[in-house]
Scaffold this active site. Structure first.
Site, PDB file in Angstrom:
ATOM      1  N   HIS A 230     -15.700 -58.343 -37.845  1.00 33.38           N
ATOM      2  CA  HIS A 230     -14.624 -59.036 -38.575  1.00 33.38           C
ATOM      3  C   HIS A 230     -13.676 -59.642 -37.530  1.00 33.38           C
ATOM      4  O   HIS A 230     -13.303 -58.969 -36.571  1.00 33.38           O
ATOM      5  CB  HIS A 230     -13.878 -58.043 -39.474  1.00 33.38           C
ATOM      6  CG  HIS A 230     -12.802 -58.664 -40.302  1.00 33.38           C
ATOM      7  ND1 HIS A 230     -13.069 -59.595 -41.283  1.00 33.38           N
ATOM      8  CD2 HIS A 230     -11.454 -58.509 -40.298  1.00 33.38           C
ATOM      9  CE1 HIS A 230     -11.932 -59.985 -41.838  1.00 33.38           C
ATOM     10  NE2 HIS A 230     -10.933 -59.337 -41.257  1.00 33.38           N
ATOM     11  N   TYR A 257      -6.311 -65.492 -44.395  1.00 34.49           N
ATOM     12  CA  TYR A 257      -5.033 -64.780 -44.498  1.00 34.49           C
ATOM     13  C   TYR A 257      -4.231 -65.017 -43.214  1.00 34.49           C
ATOM     14  O   TYR A 257      -4.799 -65.324 -42.155  1.00 34.49           O
ATOM     15  CB  TYR A 257      -5.233 -63.282 -44.749  1.00 34.49           C
ATOM     16  CG  TYR A 257      -6.007 -62.511 -43.692  1.00 34.49           C
ATOM     17  CD1 TYR A 257      -5.407 -62.121 -42.490  1.00 34.49           C
ATOM     18  CD2 TYR A 257      -7.342 -62.146 -43.902  1.00 34.49           C
ATOM     19  CE1 TYR A 257      -6.105 -61.393 -41.531  1.00 34.49           C
ATOM     20  CE2 TYR A 257      -8.054 -61.422 -42.941  1.00 34.49           C
ATOM     21  CZ  TYR A 257      -7.436 -61.047 -41.758  1.00 34.49           C
ATOM     22  OH  TYR A 257      -8.127 -60.333 -40.806  1.00 34.49           O
ATOM     23  N   ASP A 543     -19.675 -37.465 -69.643  1.00 35.44           N
ATOM     24  CA  ASP A 543     -19.775 -37.609 -71.094  1.00 35.44           C
ATOM     25  C   ASP A 543     -21.236 -37.861 -71.400  1.00 35.44           C
ATOM     26  O   ASP A 543     -21.787 -38.869 -70.932  1.00 35.44           O
ATOM     27  CB  ASP A 543     -18.897 -38.819 -71.474  1.00 35.44           C
ATOM     28  CG  ASP A 543     -18.964 -39.180 -72.927  1.00 35.44           C
ATOM     29  OD1 ASP A 543     -18.400 -38.433 -73.733  1.00 35.44           O
ATOM     30  OD2 ASP A 543     -19.563 -40.225 -73.253  1.00 35.44           O
TER      31      ASP A 543
HETATM   32  C1  LIG Z   1     -10.607 -57.140 -36.999  1.00 37.74           C
HETATM   33  C2  LIG Z   1     -10.083 -56.217 -38.041  1.00 37.74           C
HETATM   34  C3  LIG Z   1      -8.947 -56.531 -38.737  1.00 37.74           C
HETATM   35  C4  LIG Z   1      -8.464 -55.669 -39.714  1.00 37.74           C
HETATM   36  N1  LIG Z   1      -7.321 -56.005 -40.391  1.00 37.74           N
HETATM   37  C5  LIG Z   1      -6.857 -55.177 -41.370  1.00 37.74           C
HETATM   38  C6  LIG Z   1      -5.669 -55.491 -42.058  1.00 37.74           C
HETATM   39  O1  LIG Z   1      -5.053 -56.513 -41.824  1.00 37.74           O
HETATM   40  N2  LIG Z   1      -5.228 -54.633 -43.001  1.00 37.74           N
HETATM   41  C7  LIG Z   1      -5.906 -53.478 -43.304  1.00 37.74           C
HETATM   42  O2  LIG Z   1      -5.480 -52.745 -44.186  1.00 37.74           O
HETATM   43  N3  LIG Z   1      -7.027 -53.148 -42.635  1.00 37.74           N
HETATM   44  C8  LIG Z   1      -7.521 -53.961 -41.679  1.00 37.74           C
HETATM   45  N4  LIG Z   1      -8.648 -53.626 -40.987  1.00 37.74           N
HETATM   46  C9  LIG Z   1      -9.340 -52.396 -41.342  1.00 37.74           C
HETATM   47  C10 LIG Z   1      -8.757 -51.143 -40.717  1.00 37.74           C
HETATM   48  O3  LIG Z   1      -8.457 -51.360 -39.389  1.00 37.74           O
HETATM   49  C11 LIG Z   1      -9.768 -50.025 -40.890  1.00 37.74           C
HETATM   50  O4  LIG Z   1     -10.132 -49.914 -42.240  1.00 37.74           O
HETATM   51  C12 LIG Z   1      -9.260 -48.688 -40.437  1.00 37.74           C
HETATM   52  O5  LIG Z   1      -8.664 -48.767 -39.185  1.00 37.74           O
HETATM   53  C13 LIG Z   1     -10.413 -47.707 -40.386  1.00 37.74           C
HETATM   54  O6  LIG Z   1      -9.923 -46.456 -40.054  1.00 37.74           O
HETATM   55  P1  LIG Z   1     -10.876 -45.201 -39.922  1.00 37.74           P
HETATM   56  O7  LIG Z   1     -10.028 -44.057 -39.632  1.00 37.74           O
HETATM   57  O8  LIG Z   1     -11.758 -45.144 -41.123  1.00 37.74           O
HETATM   58  O9  LIG Z   1     -11.871 -45.560 -38.742  1.00 37.74           O
HETATM   59  P2  LIG Z   1     -11.661 -45.566 -37.195  1.00 37.74           P
HETATM   60  O10 LIG Z   1     -10.344 -46.086 -36.802  1.00 37.74           O
HETATM   61  O11 LIG Z   1     -12.847 -46.279 -36.622  1.00 37.74           O
HETATM   62  O12 LIG Z   1     -11.713 -44.049 -36.793  1.00 37.74           O
HETATM   63  C14 LIG Z   1     -12.906 -43.309 -36.769  1.00 37.74           C
HETATM   64  C15 LIG Z   1     -12.840 -42.397 -35.579  1.00 37.74           C
HETATM   65  O13 LIG Z   1     -13.914 -41.476 -35.646  1.00 37.74           O
HETATM   66  C16 LIG Z   1     -14.239 -41.147 -34.303  1.00 37.74           C
HETATM   67  N5  LIG Z   1     -15.579 -40.559 -34.264  1.00 37.74           N
HETATM   68  C17 LIG Z   1     -16.739 -41.170 -34.582  1.00 37.74           C
HETATM   69  N6  LIG Z   1     -17.769 -40.348 -34.386  1.00 37.74           N
HETATM   70  C18 LIG Z   1     -17.259 -39.175 -33.960  1.00 37.74           C
HETATM   71  C19 LIG Z   1     -17.836 -37.942 -33.589  1.00 37.74           C
HETATM   72  N7  LIG Z   1     -19.153 -37.748 -33.630  1.00 37.74           N
HETATM   73  N8  LIG Z   1     -17.017 -36.945 -33.198  1.00 37.74           N
HETATM   74  C20 LIG Z   1     -15.673 -37.124 -33.157  1.00 37.74           C
HETATM   75  N9  LIG Z   1     -15.086 -38.290 -33.474  1.00 37.74           N
HETATM   76  C21 LIG Z   1     -15.867 -39.301 -33.877  1.00 37.74           C
HETATM   77  C22 LIG Z   1     -14.184 -42.481 -33.620  1.00 37.74           C
HETATM   78  O14 LIG Z   1     -14.069 -42.364 -32.227  1.00 37.74           O
HETATM   79  C23 LIG Z   1     -12.986 -43.131 -34.265  1.00 37.74           C
HETATM   80  O15 LIG Z   1     -11.819 -42.979 -33.520  1.00 37.74           O
HETATM   81  C24 LIG Z   1      -9.144 -54.475 -40.005  1.00 37.74           C
HETATM   82  C25 LIG Z   1     -10.297 -54.152 -39.292  1.00 37.74           C
HETATM   83  C26 LIG Z   1     -10.776 -55.017 -38.321  1.00 37.74           C
HETATM   84  C27 LIG Z   1     -12.022 -54.659 -37.589  1.00 37.74           C
END
Ligand SMILES: Cc1cc2nc3c(=O)[nH]c(=O)nc-3n(C[C@H](O)[C@H](O)[C@H](O)COP(=O)(O)OP(=O)(O)OC[C@H]3O[C@@H](n4cnc5c(N)ncnc54)[C@H](O)[C@@H]3O)c2cc1C
Length: 821
Positions: A230, A257, A543
């Site tokens: 993205h 956006y 249900d």
């Molecule tokens: C370019 C871009 C723009 C975006 N803009 C927006 C926006 O404007 N507004 C909005 O609401 N959202 C936006 N998002 C989305 C948002 O950033 C994400 O939905 C959110 O940050 C995801 O959070 P998370 O905690 O699910 O994942 P992550 O932040 O990826 O966290 C997951 C974590 O799990 C850890 N992990 C993985 N495997 C293991 C393991 N085996 N052991 C221990 N740790 C592990 C990883 O290291 C990582 O730190 C955007 C995303 C992108 C890519």
């Protein structure tokens, strides 16, 4: 936890992932009093998708539950801004532009249902939009909406603030600790293995973002998500210094956006030719083991359409320099909804797949998932986000990929009710599918099944029918009216093979189901029971109808899309009770054809030696009979309010059974009909649909299903105590049927209902009843307003349409048609 400190050997809850999802779940668990919690992060906090987020926080979503979760996020972000772990939350307001008349209608519809939960979304003129965001060209803009409480936030600060608060609440956080394995024993998660040792635990929460599928595989669980690339760009500074920041801006028709970034702009969008990262049709995602704190290479060719569109709306974009382009991977799901909740492995929860709105929703996600863990269920109906909505077909990487790509491509498209997905079809078909296709069927897809909505070949029989006004008339055909009327006056044949079918058998099958269901199901062999399965709060978790097929064998039939969810619910209950029962999904084993209508008995009698009289074959009973040459389990039940049977037969007989039923009825006026006619008839009869009229947030008493509840049955049942308590308190609301004075105004769902100037409820479902000749809507209303004859208004695209609470059911209140002799 300091880096040199040892990991504990055992904790109650392990959260995997230190992104905004994991941090929020940790904080909310601590808020609920959970102290024995460890969050492990394989690298540093925020080093997954969180750090490169654009940070926009838009609250309005197509789903009311998600909108409420986002509203909660904003409340939380305000609190954080004011607190000790301050985050840069900028409440600058948000504008959504309509660059087409259809979009303006969507906006008006959203404004109307935003009112039902106090979201201050308002329509503004094009001129006002330009005053608020002076950089826009208004060419082609036909309208706009403004939400003053939208904004943007620094995602890394948010993640760290939540983590700090969690720490302060007693949660331990272990960075640079990678989970490498998860042990599951007897269907329950037992421990996680990390590169620093193993930790015994009761609960694991997979907050792995785009890595969540990989973490799921460690426990044998499929989390269907795809890391998608993205992109957004950040411009050079060009804005004059001004007091207030610009509001955020979305122009979904142009797929873009914007938000202000210091004195420049952030601009991103959802392109039509998206790109998956690491996942392919033939292999699951394989995110590199060292992908933390990193971005993907810029992909200008793919961004070009977005860049050009941005210049249409903000002409300055053509001249301003680009400071950087951010290409970051993010977890998307096949339907653009999150993956939340407990998986099929007890104690193994997931909160991932945030589809590029995880920052906006983080507060709400953390709250909901923490409640789910601590209290056994969330406080909102989050069925659309429940991981259990995905069937086994999503174990296929190809299916996950094609559906996710399609969802991303259509991210900003208007979700018209009845709009059909295209990717990966057809997948699941009935043996009668070739007949349906050859006879002009218009198919709708649900849970991978191709289901007949109506047969275009019946359209000429419904010539007099007028389409509903507006969006309700979009995916409409006079065939729906024709099939409805023919079923009510003669007979209709419907293919319901897609119904999810579950078989529960074994020595404890009966006692298990008696515990799970609010109705009595321990009845005679051949008896059919309509019942609900309740959660501990007395909310309706499922249900279905239950047929006692043999002393230790029960057959459950539930909605097409609910099979995986209901299976998961039953299995969990069985594990909790230690029941010796086998719970099997047998959906594909049998076809199900429904023959309903006043002539159904006569048609069926031509094909069976069985006695079909009322005396020999009572309503709500089942018998094993032969129909033509086919062994069939016939259930005398109805979902349309007419005499008739559902016929279940082994699939290899399906094509012949359909052919013979059809041949036997043609000269008696039999029509083949689809789900749209069924829906119209069930609305007239007041039959409830789970996920719309009844949900985990509503009790059977509120829903008018108190007749199913057997409070006095021996041993009680799940949810009973909550129901008793709710009875003592007295019901506050009741599901009511409303008829609208203008029959051509047809609701789509979620419209606000008003009495005088009070908003009193929201439409759960509705449509047109061709026999009662009325536009029908269902809504929960305060008990004091639920009396038949009460005048109400329903907001349809900004117009208040008059209506009246009607006595239920609207059609055949005595039920004489069902029991016809
Ligand atoms: C370019 C871009 C723009 C975006 N803009 C927006 C926006 O404007 N507004 C909005 O609401 N959202 C936006 N998002 C989305 C948002 O950033 C994400 O939905 C959110 O940050 C995801 O959070 P998370 O905690 O699910 O994942 P992550 O932040 O990826 O966290 C997951 C974590 O799990 C850890 N992990 C993985 N495997 C293991 C393991 N085996 N052991 C221990 N740790 C592990 C990883 O290291 C990582 O730190 C955007 C995303 C992108 C890519």
């Amino acid at each position: 936890m300091p880096a040199d400190q040892q990991l504990p050997d055992a904790v109650r809850i392990v959260i995997i992932g230190g992104g905004v999802g994991g941090a929020s779940v940790a904080y909310h668990l601590s808020e609920l009093g959970e102290r024995d919690v460890l969050l492990v992060e394989r690298d540093e906090l925020t080093s997954g998708s969180t750090f490169h987020s654009a940070g926009l926080v838009g609250q309005l979503r197509a789903d009311p539950a998600l909108t409420r979760m986002n509203m909660y996020s904003v409340e939380l972000y305000r609190k954080l801004l004011a607190g000790e772990h301050a985050v840069a939350w900028t409440e600058c307001g948000g504008i959504k532009l309509a660059s087409s008349s259809e979009r303006l209608q969507e906006i008006r519809r959203q404004i109307s249902w935003a009112r039902t939960y106090g979201l201050p979304l308002e329509e503004i003129s094009v001129r006002e939009a330009a005053e608020l965001f002076p950089l826009i060209s208004t060419d082609g803009v036909v309208g706009a909406a403004y939400l003053p409480s939208d904004g943007y936030i620094d995602p890394s600060q948010l993640c760290n603030a939540l983590a700090n608060l969690a720490r302060a609440g007693g949660v331990r956080i272990a960075p640079r600790t990678r989970v490498v394995g998860i042990d599951v024993e007897d269907g329950r998660v037992r421990r996680v293995h990390t590169d620093k040792g193993e930790i015994a635990c009761e609960i694991v929460v997979n907050c792995g973002g785009m890595f969540a599928a990989e973490i799921g595989r460690m426990a044998g669980v499929r989390i269907p998500l795809i890391p998608m690339s993205h992109q957004y760009l950040v411009t050079e500074a060009f804005l004059p210094e001004r007091g207030d920041p610009l509001p955020t801006l979305r122009d979904p028709d142009l797929l873009v956006y914007f938000r202000q970034e210091v004195n420049g702009l952030v601009m991103g969008g959802y392109e039509r030719d998206p790109e998956a990262w690491t996942a392919t049709a033939g292999s699951y995602d394989a995110v590199p083991a060292d992908f933390n704190g990193r971005l993907l290479p810029e992909n200008w060719p793919r961004f070009e359409q977005i860049a050009q569109n941005s210049q249409i709306r903000v002409p300055d974009m053509a001249d301003i320099g680009v400071r950087m382009i951010v290409n970051g991977p993010e977890a998307f799901t096949p339907d653009n909804e999150f993956c939340l909740g407990e998986t099929e492995v007890d104690g193994f929860f997931v909160a991932a797949g945030f589809c590029a709105h995880g920052i906006a929703a983080a507060g709400g996600i953390g709250k909901i998932v923490a409640e789910w863990i601590v209290e056994g269920q969330p406080s909102l109906d989050v069925w659309h986000m429940d991981i259990s909505r995905f069937g086994r077909d999503y174990r296929s990487p190809r299916r996950t990929l094609v559906r996710t790509l399609e969802s991303y491509q259509t991210y900003y498209d208007i979700a018209y009710p009845g709009r059909q997905r295209i990717a990966g079809r057809p997948l699941r078909t009935s043996p009668a599918y070739p007949w349906h296709a050859a006879n002009g069927a218009f198919f709708g897809e649900k849970a991978g099944w191709e289901r007949v909505d109506y047969y275009e070949t019946n359209a000429s029989r419904g010539d007099g029918a007028r389409p509903p006004d507006g969006w309700a008339g979009r995916y409409w055909s006079p065939a729906i009216a024709a099939e409805h009327v023919a079923t009510r006056t003669m007979a209709g044949l419907f293919d319901e093979t897609s119904f999810a079918k579950i078989e529960v058998s074994g020595p404890d099958a009966a006692t298990l189901l008696e515990w799970v269901c609010d109705n009595r199901v321990i009845r005679g062999v051949g008896d059919v029971t309509y019942t609900q399965a309740l959660n501990r709060r007395g909310g309706i978790e499922a249900d279905f109808t239950v047929t006692r097929v043999a002393a230790e064998v029960f057959s459950i039939v539930t909605g097409t899309a609910f099979g995986s969810h209901d299976m998961a619910w039953l299995r969990k209950q069985a594990r909790r009770c230690g029941a010796r029962a086998r719970i099997e999904d047998v959906t594909g084993r049998d076809v199900c054809y429904a023959l309903w209508g006043p002539r159904s008995r006569k048609i069926l009698a031509r094909l069976t030696p069985a006695d079909l009289s009322n005396e020999a074959f009572r309503f709500m009973t089942a018998q094993q009979i032969t129909v033509a040459d086919v062994p069939v389990r016939a259930l005398r039940v109805t979902f349309v309010g007419e005499l008739g049977w559902e016929l279940y037969a082994s699939s290899e007989f399906g094509a012949a059974l359909w052919r013979d039923l059809w041949s036997a009825g043609v000269d008696l006026g039999l029509v083949a009909g689809g789900y749209r006619a069924i829906d119209s008839m069930r609305l007239e009869k007041g039959y409830r649909v789970w996920g719309a009229d009844i949900t985990p947030e509503t009790t059977p008493y509120e829903a008018g299903l108190g007749f199913c509840v057997k409070l006095g049955k021996p041993g009680g049942f799940e949810g009973r105590d909550a129901l008793v308590a709710s009875q003592e308190r007295g019901a506050e609301r009741r599901l009511c049927a409303i008829t609208l004075h203008d029959p051509h105004s047809v609701v789509l769902g979620n419209e606000p209902v008003r009495i005088g100037d009070r908003i009193v409820g929201r439409v759960t479902s509705g449509g047109y009843g061709y026999t009662v000749d009325a536009s029908i809507a269902y809504a929960y209303l305060p008990v004091a307003d639920a009396e038949p004859g009460t005048t109400v208004c329903v907001d349809l695209f900004g117009d208040w349409i008059d209506g009246v609470v009607a006595a239920e059911p609207l059609f055949d209140p005595a039920g004489s048609r069902i029991r016809a002799s």
